[in-house]
Design a protein around this motif. Structure first.
Motif, mmCIF file in Angstrom:
data_model
loop_
_atom_site.group_PDB
_atom_site.id
_atom_site.type_symbol
_atom_site.label_atom_id
_atom_site.label_comp_id
_atom_site.label_asym_id
_atom_site.label_seq_id
_atom_site.Cartn_x
_atom_site.Cartn_y
_atom_site.Cartn_z
ATOM 1 N N SER A 314 0.845 -1.181 0.000
ATOM 2 C CA SER A 314 0.000 0.000 0.000
ATOM 3 C C SER A 314 0.889 1.242 0.000
ATOM 4 C CB SER A 314 -0.897 0.014 1.240
ATOM 5 O OG SER A 314 -0.176 0.459 2.379
ATOM 6 N N PRO A 315 0.359 2.393 -0.412
ATOM 7 C CA PRO A 315 1.181 3.606 -0.434
ATOM 8 C C PRO A 315 1.602 4.079 0.952
ATOM 9 C CG PRO A 315 -1.105 4.109 -0.975
ATOM 10 C CD PRO A 315 -0.984 2.623 -0.969
ATOM 11 N N TYR A 316 1.062 3.459 2.004
ATOM 12 C CA TYR A 316 1.420 3.825 3.372
ATOM 13 C C TYR A 316 2.548 2.972 3.933
ATOM 14 C CZ TYR A 316 -3.198 5.706 2.669
ATOM 15 O OH TYR A 316 -4.270 6.358 2.131
ATOM 16 N N TYR A 317 2.947 1.949 3.184
ATOM 17 C CA TYR A 317 3.905 0.965 3.693
ATOM 18 C C TYR A 317 5.321 1.523 3.698
ATOM 19 C CZ TYR A 317 6.285 -3.497 4.322
ATOM 20 O OH TYR A 317 7.069 -4.518 4.793
ATOM 21 N N LYS A 318 6.077 1.193 4.743
ATOM 22 C CA LYS A 318 7.478 1.579 4.831
ATOM 23 C C LYS A 318 8.314 0.353 5.160
ATOM 24 C CE LYS A 318 7.006 4.598 8.124
ATOM 25 N NZ LYS A 318 7.314 5.680 9.098
ATOM 26 N N ALA A 319 9.525 0.301 4.644
ATOM 27 C CA ALA A 319 10.450 -0.781 4.968
ATOM 28 C C ALA A 319 11.869 -0.278 4.734
ATOM 29 C CB ALA A 319 10.177 -2.027 4.127
ATOM 30 N N SER A 320 12.823 -0.953 5.351
ATOM 31 C CA SER A 320 14.210 -0.498 5.276
ATOM 32 C C SER A 320 14.835 -0.688 3.902
ATOM 33 C CB SER A 320 15.056 -1.222 6.316
ATOM 34 O OG SER A 320 14.979 -2.631 6.139
ATOM 35 N N GLY A 321 14.138 -1.371 3.007
ATOM 36 C CA GLY A 321 14.666 -1.555 1.661
ATOM 37 C C GLY A 321 13.881 -0.828 0.600
ATOM 38 N N ILE A 322 13.045 0.139 0.999
ATOM 39 C CA ILE A 322 12.206 0.852 0.033
ATOM 40 C C ILE A 322 12.654 2.302 -0.087
ATOM 41 C CG2 ILE A 322 9.890 1.748 -0.439
ATOM 42 C CD1 ILE A 322 8.748 -0.784 0.719
ATOM 43 N N GLY A 323 13.007 2.708 -1.309
ATOM 44 C CA GLY A 323 13.397 4.084 -1.606
ATOM 45 C C GLY A 323 12.759 4.534 -2.906
ATOM 46 N N PHE A 324 13.426 5.428 -3.620
ATOM 47 C CA PHE A 324 12.869 5.918 -4.879
ATOM 48 C C PHE A 324 13.927 6.697 -5.649
ATOM 49 C CE2 PHE A 324 12.451 9.358 -1.935
ATOM 50 C CZ PHE A 324 12.365 10.542 -2.636
ATOM 51 N N ARG A 325 13.646 6.950 -6.921
ATOM 52 C CA ARG A 325 14.423 7.896 -7.728
ATOM 53 C C ARG A 325 13.431 8.797 -8.445
ATOM 54 N NH1 ARG A 325 18.564 5.378 -11.063
ATOM 55 N NH2 ARG A 325 18.277 3.512 -9.763
ATOM 56 N N VAL A 326 13.898 9.922 -8.950
ATOM 57 C CA VAL A 326 12.996 10.903 -9.539
ATOM 58 C C VAL A 326 13.264 11.080 -11.024
ATOM 59 C CG1 VAL A 326 12.639 12.148 -7.381
ATOM 60 C CG2 VAL A 326 14.529 12.814 -8.891
ATOM 61 N N VAL A 327 12.242 11.591 -11.701
ATOM 62 C CA VAL A 327 12.344 11.921 -13.119
ATOM 63 C C VAL A 327 11.762 13.308 -13.340
ATOM 64 C CG1 VAL A 327 12.144 9.495 -13.828
ATOM 65 C CG2 VAL A 327 10.102 10.937 -13.778
ATOM 66 N N ARG A 328 12.024 13.853 -14.534
ATOM 67 C CA ARG A 328 11.379 15.087 -14.978
ATOM 68 C C ARG A 328 10.977 14.903 -16.433
ATOM 69 N NH1 ARG A 328 15.013 20.260 -13.798
ATOM 70 N NH2 ARG A 328 13.138 21.269 -14.627
ATOM 71 N N THR A 329 9.812 15.389 -16.779
ATOM 72 C CA THR A 329 9.375 15.341 -18.165
ATOM 73 C C THR A 329 10.272 16.230 -19.000
ATOM 74 O OG1 THR A 329 7.086 14.918 -17.490
ATOM 75 C CG2 THR A 329 7.429 15.819 -19.714
ATOM 76 N N ALA A 330 10.655 15.762 -20.177
ATOM 77 C CA ALA A 330 11.504 16.550 -21.082
ATOM 78 C C ALA A 330 10.600 17.431 -21.943
ATOM 79 C CB ALA A 330 12.355 15.630 -21.955
ATOM 80 N N ASN A 331 10.289 18.616 -21.466
ATOM 81 C CA ASN A 331 9.379 19.520 -22.164
ATOM 82 C C ASN A 331 10.032 20.077 -23.427
ATOM 83 O OD1 ASN A 331 7.306 19.356 -20.214
ATOM 84 N ND2 ASN A 331 8.399 20.774 -18.903
#
Length: 331
Positions: A314-331
């Motif tokens: 679920s979007p509320y879940y947290k764990a020590s192995g969960i992260g993220f990276r970001v993007v940007r639209t190439a306008n």
């Protein structure tokens, strides 16, 4: 406001010039949304602020994208038979958001590795990927960073002003839902930071249009050989059950690091078993769980496949192995 002293780009894979920058790696480009101009570059070229241009394309789904030896729906990736996905160009950060980058924007560091001082010999906590955060923390980071750098935020949550202190839904049980935050919308035309869609994530991990066009796309980010995965990824055979500094392993063909292993990465999409010709590139419009991709440091080989879709978070879940990276639209 942070400012690059110069904007310097890689063109055609060849670095034209190097200039002093006041940004940390993958820091923002500074300036306002009005004076932002996308660089002229070829797919896979890297900007000075750590983003890789992923040129868009159309992918015709098929069995060649299924993880070798698996038939489960969550091991087939998003490019399934009967589905054609057209992607616009976008910029993807070449690494997972680090603890230092998250702290700079959010003012806190939720990472379990920081709490317990779990860091490999010779490595620095600030360069490890941030973890132990839920999906809503990730989109809040995206909006707050966009505002800090004078960019147009991508996400809208009714009644939430991301320019100030934001209280993020922080429960870990799926039954505890928040209708307001669950109804978040994304403006994919905005020039701010956002999470990649699941299709964008897999497209980039496989090497973009060229990587998806081959007869046998790579099962892992950078290689099709599980025996050589250790050159590209931190996973259960080489990680000592710890996350590691970003960009320590070999990048894939686009210059993207750690897309297999290290931490699993939040994507925009709601999870769905049903992907077909009518499913947009941004996924289905509703659901219970948000998608994670990429693999933990302590996952086995198969879970590090770029086809593997984590379907029960679920979007509320947290764990020590969960992260993220970001993007940007190439306008």
């Amino acid at each position: 406001m942070k400012k690059n002293l110069f904007s310097v780009w890689c063109r055609g894979g060849v670095l034209v010039a190097c200039a002093l920058s006041l940004l940390i790696s993958c820091g923002g480009g500074g300036g306002s949304s009005d004076d932002y101009e996308a660089p002229v570059a070829e797919s896979g070229s890297t900007t000075t602020d750590g983003f890789v241009l992923v040129s868009g394309g159309t992918v015709t789904g098929g069995d060649k994208f299924i993880l070798s030896g698996y038939t489960e729906s969550n091991a087939k990736g998003v490019f399934v038979a009967g589905r054609t996905v057209t992607l616009s160009s976008f910029y993807m950060c070449d690494h997972e958001v680090t603890q230092a980058e998250y702290q700079e924007v959010m003012g806190t560091n939720p990472s379990i590795s920081a709490l317990y001082g779990e860091v490999a010999t010779g490595e620095t906590l600030s360069k490890l990927p941030v973890e132990y955060l839920n999906w809503f923390h990730a989109i809040t980071y995206c909006n707050k960073r966009s505002l800090m750098e004078g960019l147009e935020p991508c996400y809208t949550v009714s009644g939430v002003d991301f320019s100030g202190s934001v209280t993020v839904p922080d429960v870990t049980v799926q039954e505890n839902e928040n209708a307001t935050w669950d109804a978040v919308t994304c403006n994919f035309s905005a020039n701010g930071y956002r999470l990649p869609t699941e299709a964008e994530w897999e497209f980039a991990a496989r090497g973009g249009a060229d990587g998806c066009a081959v007869a046998n796309p790579n099962d892992y980010a950078g290689t099709d050989d599980s025996e050589s995965l250790g050159n590209y990824a931190w996973y259960d055979s080489n990680s000592d059950s710890m996350t590691h500094e970003v960009k320590k392993k070999t990048a894939n063909s686009l210059g993207l690091y750690d897309m297999s292993g290290n931490v699993r990465e939040w994507c925009w999409d709601w999870y769905s078993d049903t992907l077909n010709s009518t499913t947009p590139f941004s996924g289905v419009s509703s659901g219970s769980n948000r998608v994670l991709r990429g693999g933990y440091s302590w996952d086995s080989v198969s879970y590090c496949s770029v086809a593997f879709r984590y379907d029960d978070y679920s979007p509320y879940y947290k764990a020590s192995g969960i992260g993220f990276r970001v993007v940007r639209t190439a306008n």
